[in-house]
Design an enzyme around this catalytic site. Structure first.
Site, PDB file in Angstrom:
ATOM      1  N   GLU A 154       2.488  29.655   6.008  1.00 36.58           N
ATOM      2  CA  GLU A 154       2.475  30.643   4.938  1.00 36.58           C
ATOM      3  C   GLU A 154       1.380  30.926   4.490  1.00 36.58           C
ATOM      4  O   GLU A 154       0.467  30.322   4.471  1.00 36.58           O
ATOM      5  CB  GLU A 154       3.567  29.934   3.977  1.00 36.58           C
ATOM      6  CG  GLU A 154       3.098  28.593   3.351  1.00 36.58           C
ATOM      7  CD  GLU A 154       2.184  28.709   2.382  1.00 36.58           C
ATOM      8  OE1 GLU A 154       2.013  29.717   1.688  1.00 36.58           O
ATOM      9  OE2 GLU A 154       1.357  27.439   2.026  1.00 36.58           O
ATOM     10  N   LYS A 210      -3.939  29.108   9.733  1.00 38.72           N
ATOM     11  CA  LYS A 210      -3.634  28.797   8.372  1.00 38.72           C
ATOM     12  C   LYS A 210      -4.945  27.970   7.625  1.00 38.72           C
ATOM     13  O   LYS A 210      -5.358  28.489   6.660  1.00 38.72           O
ATOM     14  CB  LYS A 210      -2.661  27.886   8.237  1.00 38.72           C
ATOM     15  CG  LYS A 210      -2.343  27.367   6.901  1.00 38.72           C
ATOM     16  CD  LYS A 210      -2.055  28.327   5.712  1.00 38.72           C
ATOM     17  CE  LYS A 210      -1.783  27.620   4.351  1.00 38.72           C
ATOM     18  NZ  LYS A 210      -1.237  28.517   3.429  1.00 38.72           N
ATOM     19  N   ASN A 214      -7.617  29.918   4.631  1.00 36.35           N
ATOM     20  CA  ASN A 214      -7.833  29.280   3.353  1.00 36.35           C
ATOM     21  C   ASN A 214      -9.269  28.884   3.388  1.00 36.35           C
ATOM     22  O   ASN A 214      -9.787  28.881   1.995  1.00 36.35           O
ATOM     23  CB  ASN A 214      -7.022  28.012   3.064  1.00 36.35           C
ATOM     24  CG  ASN A 214      -5.678  28.800   2.602  1.00 36.35           C
ATOM     25  OD1 ASN A 214      -5.374  29.820   2.310  1.00 36.35           O
ATOM     26  ND2 ASN A 214      -4.529  27.756   2.239  1.00 36.35           N
ATOM     27  N   TYR A 257     -15.192  36.540  -7.078  1.00 33.61           N
ATOM     28  CA  TYR A 257     -15.274  36.675  -8.779  1.00 33.61           C
ATOM     29  C   TYR A 257     -15.754  34.957  -9.069  1.00 33.61           C
ATOM     30  O   TYR A 257     -15.180  34.039  -8.602  1.00 33.61           O
ATOM     31  CB  TYR A 257     -13.821  36.678  -9.354  1.00 33.61           C
ATOM     32  CG  TYR A 257     -13.246  38.005  -9.417  1.00 33.61           C
ATOM     33  CD1 TYR A 257     -13.508  39.085  -9.941  1.00 33.61           C
ATOM     34  CD2 TYR A 257     -12.226  38.365  -7.968  1.00 33.61           C
ATOM     35  CE1 TYR A 257     -13.038  40.317  -9.760  1.00 33.61           C
ATOM     36  CE2 TYR A 257     -11.762  39.449  -8.002  1.00 33.61           C
ATOM     37  CZ  TYR A 257     -12.281  40.771  -8.447  1.00 33.61           C
ATOM     38  OH  TYR A 257     -11.567  41.947  -8.427  1.00 33.61           O
ATOM     39  N   GLY A 263      -8.991  25.786  -7.195  1.00 35.89           N
ATOM     40  CA  GLY A 263      -8.102  24.552  -7.358  1.00 35.89           C
ATOM     41  C   GLY A 263      -6.676  24.918  -6.753  1.00 35.89           C
ATOM     42  O   GLY A 263      -6.695  25.864  -5.931  1.00 35.89           O
ATOM     43  N   CYS A 266      -3.517  24.421  -2.252  1.00 35.47           N
ATOM     44  CA  CYS A 266      -3.880  24.813  -1.034  1.00 35.47           C
ATOM     45  C   CYS A 266      -5.366  24.542  -0.807  1.00 35.47           C
ATOM     46  O   CYS A 266      -5.908  23.735   0.118  1.00 35.47           O
ATOM     47  CB  CYS A 266      -3.545  26.216  -0.816  1.00 35.47           C
ATOM     48  SG  CYS A 266      -1.586  26.604  -0.755  1.00 35.47           S
ATOM     49  N   LYS A 329      -5.027  28.582 -12.090  1.00 36.18           N
ATOM     50  CA  LYS A 329      -5.007  30.189 -12.149  1.00 36.18           C
ATOM     51  C   LYS A 329      -3.935  30.509 -12.975  1.00 36.18           C
ATOM     52  O   LYS A 329      -2.961  29.961 -13.313  1.00 36.18           O
ATOM     53  CB  LYS A 329      -4.940  30.745 -10.731  1.00 36.18           C
ATOM     54  CG  LYS A 329      -3.799  30.281  -9.986  1.00 36.18           C
ATOM     55  CD  LYS A 329      -3.606  30.993  -8.531  1.00 36.18           C
ATOM     56  CE  LYS A 329      -3.298  32.364  -8.682  1.00 36.18           C
ATOM     57  NZ  LYS A 329      -3.229  32.889  -7.341  1.00 36.18           N
ATOM     58  N   ARG A 336      -2.693  20.886 -10.308  1.00 38.27           N
ATOM     59  CA  ARG A 336      -3.452  20.328  -9.017  1.00 38.27           C
ATOM     60  C   ARG A 336      -4.627  20.769  -8.923  1.00 38.27           C
ATOM     61  O   ARG A 336      -4.734  21.921  -8.708  1.00 38.27           O
ATOM     62  CB  ARG A 336      -2.444  20.291  -7.754  1.00 38.27           C
ATOM     63  CG  ARG A 336      -1.099  19.460  -7.913  1.00 38.27           C
ATOM     64  CD  ARG A 336      -0.334  19.776  -6.750  1.00 38.27           C
ATOM     65  NE  ARG A 336       0.279  20.973  -6.902  1.00 38.27           N
ATOM     66  CZ  ARG A 336       1.319  21.571  -5.968  1.00 38.27           C
ATOM     67  NH1 ARG A 336       1.588  20.555  -4.820  1.00 38.27           N
ATOM     68  NH2 ARG A 336       1.782  22.647  -5.933  1.00 38.27           N
TER      69      ARG A 336
END
Length: 451
Positions: A154, A210, A214, A257, A263, A266, A329, A336
């Protein structure tokens, strides 16, 4: 198509909602009876904009079912999606106990050919492990079915997951089975009507994709945060630097940014997991280790600046800080690996009192800080400012972007604002009479706030 989703966490619920929205019959399985009961009552236990009404609509139409019995979900299913948690272990590796348990359960109750899909974020080689476990269970029963295990990672952003699923940039399918690929293409066809979005590759390549995705995004975040700290020391403005590099099409503006560090569920977990995978394979992950080190430092950066500011005034002990934003966020209640936790822990360890507000993460925050007597979680963003020596903005919620600054000034003992998200312009803040400190930009100190 008839689909079984195993695990009703973030990934499982969003996947179930979107598949059911497209007309599929979806059965969600979870071992937590209280969660299943809540979902059957039409209530969602996680915060994600648009998720609850979508689930309620499909449930009312009979396309979405919640149960604790995996047998009910697997019975007659064309596909079974494994969407259980894979938390980090002490060494950074993924805890695959829940994935293994699901594989055993599938093998024990399977009664027909099926495509099993790894949707959870799992290390390279997990699909092979899942296939082996299912085959062992089938052999023990003396039955044989065609079981293809597909890696279908995902790529959902918390706070915008529905849009990400319904209009994906790409759909990665890792499989060596033409039959499984055809079934998955049919399932995802409604989500890729405007162009070809399905990328078929080897299972291990899909699993690696994946983590690579990330970790690339985490790298961009750590890069701009390190640049921002250099800017603070040399008198450059990271906003201008960002414009200068982001206009280069090879770099782009996304994920550069500066802020309080990444955090959530993921990026921190996936960086740790890929570091562990690399080391296990005999590769020294120099860059990934640096990404993690920079992020850990950045999460404490605003706490250090606050401590430096108050050092000439006897330190932070006994002083009160108002804090806006607790989630890692905006548009989520997920705390987490949130920077707010690192900041609060560092400041309260030095004796500072924290009065914090978040639009949706307050409940989670109260649980996290229930044993910290120096932390108070309030339900009003202005109430937290009353009697505080400073305000710190940690999360970029929209309601923090243009607040009532005069009201803030009247509530704080001194007009002092620390901005961990660069929401405001230093010149404007000085004009409003604030001493203002942000990320990677020259601080503004109004004459009225200097004392």
């Amino acid at each position: 198509m008839k689909i079984c989703i195993i695990g009703t966490g973030y990934v499982g619920l969003v996947s179930a909602a979107c598949f059911a929205e497209m007309g599929n019959t979806v059965t969600c399985v979870d071992v937590n009876g209280a969660v299943v009961e809540k979902l059957n009552a039409g209530s969602v236990h996680i915060f994600e904009p648009g998720l609850e009404p979508m689930l309620q609509r499909s449930r009312a139409d009979g396309r979405l079912i919640f149960t604790t019995r995996i047998e009910d979900g697997i019975d007659g299913a064309d596909c079974a999606f494994i969407c259980v948690g894979t938390p980090s272990q002490a060494d950074g590796s993924c805890d695959l106990r829940y994935v293994r348990q699901v594989a055993h359960d599938i093998g024990r109750c399977l009664s027909r050919d099926i495509v099993v899909v790894d949707k959870s974020t799992v290390p390279v080689g997990t699909a092979d492990m899942v296939r082996e476990i299912i085959e062992i269970e089938l052999k023990a029963r003396g039955v044989g079915y065609c079981v293809a295990v597909v890696s279908n990672p995902e790529f959902l952003k918390e706070g915008d997951a529905i849009a990400d699923f319904m209009k994906p940039d790409r759909v990665v399918l890792g499989t060596d089975s033409d039959r499984a690929a055809a079934i998955m293409r049919e399932l995802y066809a409604p989500f890729a009507r405007t162009r070809e979005k399905i990328l078929r590759m080897g299972v291990r390549s899909a699993e690696m994709t994946k983590y690579a995705a990330n970790c690339m995004l985490a790298t961009k975040i750590s890069f701009i945060n390190e640049i921002s700290r250099i800017c603070e020391r040399v008198g450059a403005d990271v906003r201008d630097v960002r414009s200068g590099i982001g206009s280069d099409s090879r770099i782009g503006y996304q994920f550069i940014y500066p802020g309080v560090g990444y955090g959530g569920s993921c990026f921190p977990k996936d960086v740790k997991a890929l570091i562990h995978t690399a080391e296990s394979a005999g590769v020294e992950p120099v860059l990934l280790n640096a990404v993690e080190t920079v992020n850990n430092c950045q999460k404490k950066h605003m706490a250090e600046r606050i401590q430096e500011y108050f050092a000439p005034q006897g330190g932070v002990k006994g002083k009160k800080l108002a804090l806006w934003g607790l989630a890692f966020k905006a548009n989520t209640d997920d705390m987490r690996e949130a920077a707010s936790v690192s900041i609060i822990e560092a400041l309260t360890a030095s004796g500072m009192k924290i009065c914090a507000f978040d639009p949706v993460a307050g409940k989670n925050a109260r649980q996290i800080f229930k044993d910290n007597a120096l932390v108070e979680i309030c339900d009003d963003q202005y109430v937290v400012c009353r009697g505080a020596q400073a305000l710190l903005v940690v999360t970029e919620w929209n309601q923090f972007r243009n607040p009532d600054f005069e009201r803030i000034k009247s509530l704080l003992t001194v007009p002092l604002l620390f901005d961990g998200r660069n929401l405001y312009a230093p010149e404007a803040m000085a004009g409003r009479g604030f001493a203002y400190f942000c990320i990677g930009r020259v601080s503004a100190v109004a004459a009225s706030a200097a004392g």
